[in-house]
Design a protein around this motif. Structure first.
Motif, short mmCIF file in Angstrom:
data_model
loop_
_atom_site.label_atom_id
_atom_site.label_comp_id
_atom_site.label_asym_id
_atom_site.label_seq_id
_atom_site.Cartn_x
_atom_site.Cartn_y
_atom_site.Cartn_z
N LEU A 1 0.82 -1.22 0.00
CA LEU A 1 0.00 0.00 0.00
C LEU A 1 0.85 1.27 0.00
CD1 LEU A 1 -2.68 1.52 0.22
CD2 LEU A 1 -2.60 1.16 2.70
N HIS A 2 1.88 1.31 0.82
CA HIS A 2 2.67 2.53 0.98
C HIS A 2 3.96 2.51 0.17
CE1 HIS A 2 0.07 4.18 4.12
NE2 HIS A 2 0.00 2.96 4.62
N GLU A 3 4.09 1.54 -0.72
CA GLU A 3 5.29 1.51 -1.56
C GLU A 3 5.26 2.66 -2.56
OE1 GLU A 3 6.17 -2.08 -3.54
OE2 GLU A 3 6.68 -3.18 -1.72
N PRO A 4 6.40 3.31 -2.77
CA PRO A 4 6.43 4.40 -3.76
C PRO A 4 6.40 3.85 -5.18
CG PRO A 4 8.63 3.96 -2.91
CD PRO A 4 7.69 3.09 -2.11
N ASN A 5 6.15 4.73 -6.11
CA ASN A 5 6.19 4.38 -7.53
C ASN A 5 7.65 4.42 -7.97
OD1 ASN A 5 6.10 4.29 -10.34
ND2 ASN A 5 4.16 5.41 -10.44
N LEU A 6 8.30 3.26 -7.97
CA LEU A 6 9.74 3.20 -8.23
C LEU A 6 10.07 3.62 -9.66
CD1 LEU A 6 10.62 -0.12 -6.34
CD2 LEU A 6 10.81 2.25 -5.53
N LEU A 7 9.20 3.28 -10.59
CA LEU A 7 9.44 3.67 -11.98
C LEU A 7 9.38 5.19 -12.12
CD1 LEU A 7 9.86 3.05 -14.96
CD2 LEU A 7 7.37 2.74 -15.17
N ARG A 8 8.40 5.82 -11.49
CA ARG A 8 8.30 7.27 -11.54
C ARG A 8 9.52 7.92 -10.90
NH1 ARG A 8 6.91 10.96 -14.52
NH2 ARG A 8 5.20 9.55 -15.05
N ALA A 9 9.96 7.37 -9.77
CA ALA A 9 11.13 7.92 -9.10
C ALA A 9 12.37 7.80 -9.99
CB ALA A 9 11.36 7.20 -7.77
N ARG A 10 12.49 6.68 -10.67
CA ARG A 10 13.66 6.49 -11.54
C ARG A 10 13.61 7.46 -12.72
NH1 ARG A 10 15.85 0.75 -14.09
NH2 ARG A 10 17.63 1.66 -15.22
N LEU A 11 12.41 7.65 -13.29
CA LEU A 11 12.30 8.59 -14.40
C LEU A 11 12.61 10.01 -13.97
CD1 LEU A 11 9.03 7.27 -16.12
CD2 LEU A 11 11.37 7.07 -16.97
N ASN A 12 12.27 10.34 -12.74
CA ASN A 12 12.54 11.69 -12.24
C ASN A 12 14.02 11.91 -11.93
OD1 ASN A 12 9.86 12.42 -12.40
ND2 ASN A 12 9.40 11.90 -10.27
N ASN A 13 14.72 10.83 -11.58
CA ASN A 13 16.10 10.96 -11.11
C ASN A 13 17.15 10.64 -12.16
OD1 ASN A 13 15.21 11.68 -8.53
ND2 ASN A 13 15.06 9.53 -7.89
N GLU A 14 16.74 10.03 -13.25
CA GLU A 14 17.72 9.63 -14.26
C GLU A 14 17.39 10.27 -15.60
OE1 GLU A 14 18.18 5.45 -14.54
OE2 GLU A 14 18.41 5.14 -12.38
N VAL A 15 18.38 10.47 -16.37
CA VAL A 15 18.21 10.98 -17.73
C VAL A 15 18.10 9.79 -18.67
CG1 VAL A 15 19.21 12.34 -19.60
CG2 VAL A 15 19.51 13.06 -17.22
N LEU A 16 16.98 9.73 -19.41
CA LEU A 16 16.80 8.62 -20.33
C LEU A 16 17.53 8.91 -21.64
CD1 LEU A 16 13.01 7.84 -19.80
CD2 LEU A 16 14.98 6.74 -18.73
N HIS A 17 18.21 7.92 -22.16
CA HIS A 17 18.93 8.07 -23.42
C HIS A 17 18.24 7.27 -24.51
CE1 HIS A 17 22.23 10.12 -21.40
NE2 HIS A 17 22.17 9.18 -20.46
#
Length: 255
Positions: free
Chosen positions: A239-255
């Motif tokens: 229930l309280h797990e964060p959206n890990l994919l969203r966090a990764r997209l926010n923190n990393e630059v996609l190439h």
């Protein structure tokens, strides 16, 4: 059948709260949605039945008030209240399908008029599970002592946060039973076809007979609880797990 059969299998007078809690409540729903004891969870939803389009010269007002702008067809709207196992407690309507009879307005009408003695049956903190179409009736439900479980709104945001999305999944996990019941009702051929104008006055009777037959002779939509504890534990753990994919997209630059 309306006199000697339906009253024994449909309506708030045919079943007690304790029987609903002990025989017709899903442990998964109870554990996911409430921590209060002796609470009844009611799942509420409207459906639709297509009717024959009238000739404009016959009854213009009825044609206008039964024409649904979303379905682009003439229809009427019943409303079902079920338990979390899919047992049908009550069936209301049918109602006209104009803007004055949205799901919220229908629910208000049922509560204000205490139809079928619903207010005499429900207790404080009983839980009503509804969809977003019921947003305008939630205030009245809460004023009458009901707790309401409804998905959140975006409110001009682009997306839900992880907790809101997970809570919405909890509600969807419970609400599907009433959608299943709506489908069962339409297994009756007469209710799943375009209903002729001459039989519109009988829709309510046939709907109630169909719902009573489902309760009497069909197994509930949920009849086995063997793995519910495992499912509940897994869902609560996430229930309280964060959206890990969203966090990764926010923190990393996609190439």
């Amino acid at each position: 059948m309306l006199t000697h059969f339906v009253p024994y299998y449909l309506g708030f007078n045919h079943i007690s709260r304790q029987e609903v809690i002990s025989k017709h409540s899903s442990p998964l729903a109870t554990q996911l949605l409430t921590d209060k004891p002796n609470i009844v969870i009611l799942v509420i939803d409207g459906t639709y039945l297509y009717i024959q389009a009238r000739n404009k010269s016959e009854n213009n007002e009825l044609q206008r008030r039964t024409y649904n702008i979303h379905k682009h067809r003439s229809l009427v709207k019943p409303l079902l209240i079920t338990t979390t196992t899919g047992y049908i407690i009550a069936a209301y309507g049918p109602y006209l399908s104009d803007s004055s009879n949205c799901d919220a307005a229908i629910q208000k009408d049922i509560l204000i008029k205490n139809k079928d003695g619903i207010l005499n049956w429900i207790a404080e903190h009983d839980l009503a599970v509804v969809d977003r179409g019921s947003r305008d009736s939630t205030g009245m439900m809460r004023a009458l002592g009901l707790d309401v479980c409804m998905p959140d709104f975006l409110n001009d945001r682009r997306r839900f946060d992880a907790l809101e999305a997970n809570r919405a999944r909890f509600i969807s996990k419970i609400r599907w039973v009433v959608e299943s019941v709506n489908g069962r009702v339409k297994h009756f051929k007469w209710l799943n076809q375009t209903i002729q104008n001459t039989t519109i006055p009988q829709i309510r009777d046939y709907l109630q007979i169909a719902c009573a037959l489902i309760n009497a002779y069909r197994a509930p939509a949920i009849s086995s609880f063997s793995n519910h504890d495992q499912i509940t534990a897994t869902m609560l753990a996430h229930l309280h797990e964060p959206n890990l994919l969203r966090a990764r997209l926010n923190n990393e630059v996609l190439h």
